[in-house]
Scaffold this active site. Structure first.
Site, PDB file in Angstrom:
ATOM      1  N   ASP A  98       6.667  30.368  -0.483  1.00 48.25           N
ATOM      2  CA  ASP A  98       6.818  31.658   0.289  1.00 48.25           C
ATOM      3  C   ASP A  98       5.515  32.325   0.328  1.00 48.25           C
ATOM      4  O   ASP A  98       5.244  32.913   1.261  1.00 48.25           O
ATOM      5  CB  ASP A  98       7.743  32.505  -0.434  1.00 48.25           C
ATOM      6  CG  ASP A  98       9.216  31.940  -0.695  1.00 48.25           C
ATOM      7  OD1 ASP A  98       9.395  31.112   0.175  1.00 48.25           O
ATOM      8  OD2 ASP A  98       9.784  32.448  -1.428  1.00 48.25           O
TER       9      ASP A  98
HETATM   10  N1  LIG Z   1       5.880  37.391  -8.683  1.00 51.00           N
HETATM   11  C1  LIG Z   1       7.148  38.081  -8.615  1.00 51.00           C
HETATM   12  O1  LIG Z   1       7.005  39.162  -9.236  1.00 51.00           O
HETATM   13  C2  LIG Z   1       8.127  37.560  -8.171  1.00 51.00           C
HETATM   14  C3  LIG Z   1       9.334  37.730  -8.813  1.00 51.00           C
HETATM   15  C4  LIG Z   1      10.459  37.383  -8.261  1.00 51.00           C
HETATM   16  C5  LIG Z   1      10.793  36.686  -7.228  1.00 51.00           C
HETATM   17  N2  LIG Z   1       9.518  36.334  -6.481  1.00 51.00           N
HETATM   18  C6  LIG Z   1       9.414  35.612  -5.341  1.00 51.00           C
HETATM   19  O2  LIG Z   1       9.174  34.339  -5.794  1.00 51.00           O
HETATM   20  C7  LIG Z   1       8.333  33.524  -4.673  1.00 51.00           C
HETATM   21  C8  LIG Z   1       7.230  33.290  -5.015  1.00 51.00           C
HETATM   22  O3  LIG Z   1       6.241  32.271  -4.167  1.00 51.00           O
HETATM   23  P1  LIG Z   1       5.822  30.820  -4.599  1.00 51.00           P
HETATM   24  O4  LIG Z   1       5.052  30.533  -3.469  1.00 51.00           O
HETATM   25  O5  LIG Z   1       5.027  31.207  -5.895  1.00 51.00           O
HETATM   26  O6  LIG Z   1       7.172  30.108  -5.088  1.00 51.00           O
HETATM   27  P2  LIG Z   1       8.374  29.755  -4.175  1.00 51.00           P
HETATM   28  O7  LIG Z   1       8.167  30.164  -2.697  1.00 51.00           O
HETATM   29  O8  LIG Z   1       9.578  29.943  -4.788  1.00 51.00           O
HETATM   30  O9  LIG Z   1       7.987  28.249  -4.137  1.00 51.00           O
HETATM   31  C9  LIG Z   1       7.899  27.390  -5.308  1.00 51.00           C
HETATM   32  C10 LIG Z   1       7.903  25.860  -4.969  1.00 51.00           C
HETATM   33  O10 LIG Z   1       7.675  25.235  -5.885  1.00 51.00           O
HETATM   34  C11 LIG Z   1       8.135  23.725  -5.863  1.00 51.00           C
HETATM   35  N3  LIG Z   1       8.334  23.269  -7.200  1.00 51.00           N
HETATM   36  C12 LIG Z   1       9.100  23.433  -8.030  1.00 51.00           C
HETATM   37  N4  LIG Z   1       9.009  22.636  -9.174  1.00 51.00           N
HETATM   38  C13 LIG Z   1       8.038  21.805  -8.990  1.00 51.00           C
HETATM   39  C14 LIG Z   1       7.424  20.902  -9.539  1.00 51.00           C
HETATM   40  N5  LIG Z   1       7.873  20.578 -10.945  1.00 51.00           N
HETATM   41  N6  LIG Z   1       6.335  20.280  -9.102  1.00 51.00           N
HETATM   42  C15 LIG Z   1       5.898  20.493  -7.923  1.00 51.00           C
HETATM   43  N7  LIG Z   1       6.373  21.684  -7.193  1.00 51.00           N
HETATM   44  C16 LIG Z   1       7.508  22.090  -7.551  1.00 51.00           C
HETATM   45  C17 LIG Z   1       9.366  23.976  -4.911  1.00 51.00           C
HETATM   46  O11 LIG Z   1       9.253  22.947  -4.060  1.00 51.00           O
HETATM   47  P3  LIG Z   1      10.194  21.642  -4.183  1.00 51.00           P
HETATM   48  O12 LIG Z   1      11.544  22.032  -4.716  1.00 51.00           O
HETATM   49  O13 LIG Z   1      10.041  20.712  -3.073  1.00 51.00           O
HETATM   50  O14 LIG Z   1       9.271  21.016  -5.544  1.00 51.00           O
HETATM   51  C18 LIG Z   1       8.989  25.370  -4.276  1.00 51.00           C
HETATM   52  O15 LIG Z   1       9.059  25.130  -2.895  1.00 51.00           O
HETATM   53  C19 LIG Z   1       8.074  34.549  -3.485  1.00 51.00           C
HETATM   54  O16 LIG Z   1       9.275  34.698  -2.569  1.00 51.00           O
HETATM   55  C20 LIG Z   1       8.445  36.072  -4.177  1.00 51.00           C
HETATM   56  O17 LIG Z   1       8.806  37.309  -3.570  1.00 51.00           O
HETATM   57  C21 LIG Z   1       8.163  36.743  -6.951  1.00 51.00           C
END
Ligand SMILES: NC(=O)c1ccc[n+]([C@@H]2O[C@H](COP(=O)([O-])OP(=O)(O)OC[C@H]3O[C@@H](n4cnc5c(N)ncnc54)[C@H](OP(=O)(O)O)[C@@H]3O)[C@@H](O)[C@H]2O)c1
Ligand SMILES: NC(=O)c1ccc[n+]([C@@H]2O[C@H](COP(=O)([O-])OP(=O)(O)OC[C@H]3O[C@@H](n4cnc5c(N)ncnc54)[C@H](OP(=O)(O)O)[C@@H]3O)[C@@H](O)[C@H]2O)c1
Lengths: 91, 460, 91, 460
Positions: free
Chosen positions: D387
């Site tokens: 994301d």
């Molecule tokens: N930081 C905060 O405070 C917080 C709190 C809550 C929510 N969020 C939200 O969380 C999101 C964070 O974004 P992000 O880009 O860090 O993460 P993300 O958008 O949630 O994407 C994480 C990606 O990691 C991949 N993944 C999972 N396990 C894996 C593994 N073992 N090896 C390789 N890849 C793996 C997944 O794809 P695959 O399944 O294809 O592997 C997934 O697409 C945002 O939407 C944000 O708003 C953030």
């Protein structure tokens, strides 16, 4: 209000005072000084009570002096701050 | 009409909130005017509701006092010259301290049976109130030049202060066990008043704004102490609010001057011994110039920086300066103003003056912004400024102003200094800038000189 | 302490709370959250009084629950905050 | 041993001061550890002195409660994985709300004769405490994936919430005139508990950290209300301190995500309708690559930026990544990490993980610093992030994440995305980045893939 409650107010207000002032641009130092100077004229409240009470001449005289001085401080302070700030306003 | 203490206390709480919002507003340019209004409203709420207090039985004295004080206050605020603002604040602050003192005294002579806390609070209010009162008047006198602005003192001054302070504390302790002694009370008052004088005397006039900010903080603490005497929450909260914020403001001001608070309060005397020979600095190295010559310089300039100082205020030259700048800009010259944080006699002094002359806000550059640009500046016009351009602050470790950040005007291609003579500025020091190769002195009254330059420019 | 005094404390503390938090870097959001979460476990003070008073079984039970929950909140909160912050420390 | 209320109140004041210093400390990296300690000390002072309170007549229940709670607390704090931190905070917060609820309930059933203020305060503590309790548990369940993280709701949900809230207020009003009715009390409790569930259900899992911060603020307010019930200054001051600071923290967090609080609380449902077809975005445009190919790319690179995301945490790949970076640096490549403020599942998530792997602090660059440098970057390695790199946030106004600032990895010469599949990230959206011309996908577990690249690099 008992003493500890008063003390608590005192301490909280000190912390609040410290936190309120953080970064003030030099331009505002003088108005802030004269403005908070006017606020410290709150002692006028005490002066009013002293001057309005029924306790002998000396107390009345002291109360009168206190009211005069505090009023000068309050009125003069707020007005002069306002005057200064008016100069900064962008036309 | 009288209302219950509960409602009075709620009104006091509202007043306190207004004060908090007011102080907060005063710290930002956009909200400063509203902040001052809010604080004023808080004061109105607190005063009006106090008039309904059950202890108040007659209103004659109150009305008389408010009338007298109000008229004096309005007159002072309306009549004072902008240049005399620091004095006025000192004066008003002294009145505040005096009021707290009087309130505590009245409460003392009302002769209730205060507990230990009440007596200690009375003593504190008397001590701090009196120090604020006399200290502020000394500050006023120095700024108004009723007495010499130089640090003053005598051998054993520190010991005398220690004795006075100790004596005051002993007097308060005595009052705790013998609450009714008027002699001790007045003794305390006199000791405190003396202490106020002696504490401010040895501080140089240039440091007075800091001293006033500090005394302002004291007057808050005095009000707070008076609040403990009377059991009044408005006084306690508001007083300590001002006490604390005043102390922080003091520190911020010290930082702007690159000094520590201890250095301001006790440091100057120590360094005062050294005097620098003016002749040695200037002899044979001063080049005088004329308005026509300066106009010729300006005709070929591309970038001009105007450096205003206290002399601009003295000469009331702000409008003349703006006209000069307008003329230059009409010729395609880039003009900016270099504003040093302590130029003039109070913080923001130059901003106030130039705002009065309707100089546009974005042309006023602060020190950190303008300093790197002096090297690309053809002519720097120093207008009644002195200390804030003194290279000794940068270079001479022995100098009393060493370490104060300055405007690096000497980096400009040519420096024109407009002042009436070679006499010193507020700090009383000679300025090696005047003797530099690229400096030209234009002697004369600030306003006249600027008008002459503008006229010559328009003719040429 | 009378109600107005309590109200005054309440209001001053709210202002102080607002002023305390100004700019917090994102890195510290989580520890700050868990830390102030632990502080809000101050309700433990009320829980102790409820659990230690001599007023019937229901009150004792409620007091016990309150003490357990508040203690978890306090102990867990401070410890986990500390653990998180330890990770940021530069070696 | 029992001591006078005065001394207890003074101890409470000391505790409050420690809390203030603690919170202040927690806002700066340098002082955070000390801040946490100070706050803990404040809690110790408040609790110990409370044990001396005159109302406390027996200690068995207290000791039992502290033992049970203490053991659970220690276990939770020690055992939790760093990745599960948000859940834990939600859980702890729920316990705090539950505790305030229980205190108010105990006070209610103790059956004193509270005045109107006391009843209203009881009602407020019950209402807010119960909302915090159930709301936090829903947040916990969503984060722990016990229930679906997607926004959930039903038609008429807002009306139901309004009815529950109004009903609670009516119940409190009823209690004011009839203070002794247990039925109404439990009715209020149930309504509030339901309200807590319904308020959090419609909020997406990605917004949970904000919700937890808000509920944290609520739990402070609940504690403060309980303080009004018991006339306890420690609860009043500390509760409102946390209530206010929590609210401000909530706003700061919203700002970091470029959202408004209302949008977080009520906005998601409205926008949830639109679903984007994944095939349309990806079909025929995905280029897959291998570890060897990536290693070759890296051999000729001069500057590499690593973009970690939640997948890094899932794969526990932090140590592997550091080794890759070490290898690259040994080859003379410049390596930096791009840290998005909401990468991972909690604020600061990536910093914690990389700090664990002893990645040097100055290589972690925040979004604003690193974004302008992507154009000079040869290879950007996106490691389990999704994301936070989604260009739709920048370009597609209809997208639910539109407006969130993102890392502009697509500006790098080549982008390598390491993840296990094409499945979506937290927001549930396809990512057009994967279909760009300069993007190569390296499918596989994060840790394995990175280890393979490092190995290939060392061989080559
Ligand atoms: N930081 C905060 O405070 C917080 C709190 C809550 C929510 N969020 C939200 O969380 C999101 C964070 O974004 P992000 O880009 O860090 O993460 P993300 O958008 O949630 O994407 C994480 C990606 O990691 C991949 N993944 C999972 N396990 C894996 C593994 N073992 N090896 C390789 N890849 C793996 C997944 O794809 P695959 O399944 O294809 O592997 C997934 O697409 C945002 O939407 C944000 O708003 C953030
Ligand atoms: N801003 C503050 O908060 C504040 C407050 C208190 C003190 N101070 C101190 O005040 C000083 C300020 O520095 P500054 O450079 O602005 O001023 P300055 O060093 O005091 O110098 C002012 C100069 O203006 C000249 N002058 C006076 N009247 C004039 C007139 N009518 N026409 C032309 N020139 C005239 C004087 O020289 P002639 O007599 O030769 O004309 C004098 O050298 C610093 O030492 C600072 O620390 C500042």
């Amino acid at each position: 209000m008992d003493f500890v409650a008063e003390l608590t107010l005192f301490v909280l207000a000190i912390f609040l005072g410290v936190e309120l002032i953080t970064k003030v641009p030099p331009t505002l130092h003088t108005p802030l000084m004269s403005g908070s100077n006017a606020i410290s004229g709150i002692t006028l409240v005490g002066a009013l009570i002293a001057a309005g009470s029924d306790a002998g001449l000396l107390v009345k005289v002291l109360g009168f002096i206190a009211v005069v001085l505090a009023t000068i401080n309050v009125i003069g302070g707020f007005m002069v701050t306002n005057r200064m700030l008016a100069m900064f306003k962008r036309k | 009409m009288q209302i219950s203490q509960n409602w009075i206390d709620i009104a006091y709480l509202i007043a306190a909130v207004l004060f908090v919002l007011g102080i907060k507003g005063l710290t930002k340019p956009k909200t400063a005017v509203r902040g001052n209004m809010l604080a004023g409203a808080g004061m109105a709420v607190a005063c009006v509701v106090t008039l309904l207090h059950r202890d108040i039985v007659s209103y004659e004295v109150i009305i008389a006092g408010i009338l007298v004080g109000g008229i004096i206050g309005v007159l002072l605020a309306k009549k004072v010259q902008m240049t005399a603002m620091p004095q006025l604040v000192a004066l008003l602050n002294g009145f505040g301290g005096g009021a707290s003192f009087s309130v505590a005294a009245a409460e003392f002579f009302r002769g209730g049976h205060p507990d230990t806390v009440g007596i200690i609070a009375t003593g504190a209010a008397v001590l701090i109130g009196a120090v604020t009162f006399t200290g502020s008047f000394v500050a006023f006198a120095k700024l108004q030049e009723l007495i010499d602005g130089k640090p003053m003192g005598f051998p054993g001054m520190k010991a005398a202060n220690a004795v006075l302070l100790l004596g005051s504390i002993v007097a308060i302790a005595y009052l705790v066990s013998n609450p009714g002694s008027p002699t001790v009370f007045w003794g305390l008052a006199i000791a405190a008043a003396l202490l106020g004088i002696l504490l401010v005397m040895p501080i140089g006039g240039a440091d007075m704004p800091v001293v006033i900010a500090l005394l302002n903080s004291y007057s808050g603490v005095a009000a707070s102490a008076a609040g403990f005497v009377m059991g009044n929450s408005a006084l306690i909260i508001t007083g300590s609010l001002v006490g604390a914020s005043g102390l922080i403001l003091t520190q911020i001001m010290c930082k702007a001057m690159n000094r520590s608070l201890t250095n301001v309060l006790f440091g100057v005397m120590a360094e005062g011994g050294e005097t620098i020979d003016q002749d040695e600095v200037y002899a044979g190295k001063i080049k005088s110039t004329s308005a026509d010559e300066v106009a010729m310089l300006l005709e070929t300039a591309q970038r001009v920086v105007i450096v205003p100082g206290f002399g601009l205020a003295m000469a009331q030259a702000q409008h003349a300066v703006r006209e000069l700048a307008d003329t230059l800009e009409a010729n395609g010259v880039e003009v900016e103003y270099a504003i040093h944080p302590v130029a003039g006699r109070m913080p923001g002094h130059m901003n106030v003056l130039l705002a009065e002359a309707e100089v546009s806000y974005d042309k006023l550059k602060d020190m950190d912004t303008i300093n790197p640009t002096f090297e690309q500046t053809d002519v720097a016009i120093v207008l009644g400024a002195n200390d804030v351009t003194n290279p000794m602050a940068r270079e001479d470790k022995g100098s009393p102003i060493y370490g104060m950040p300055i405007l690096n005007v000497d980096k400009a291609k040519t420096v024109v200094v407009v002042k009436r003579s070679l006499s010193a500025g507020f700090a009383g020091l000679p300025n090696p800038l005047f003797a530099k190769d690229n400096t030209l002195m234009l002697f004369g009254d600030g306003k006249g000189a600027v008008v002459d330059i503008t006229a010559a420019l328009k003719e040429g």
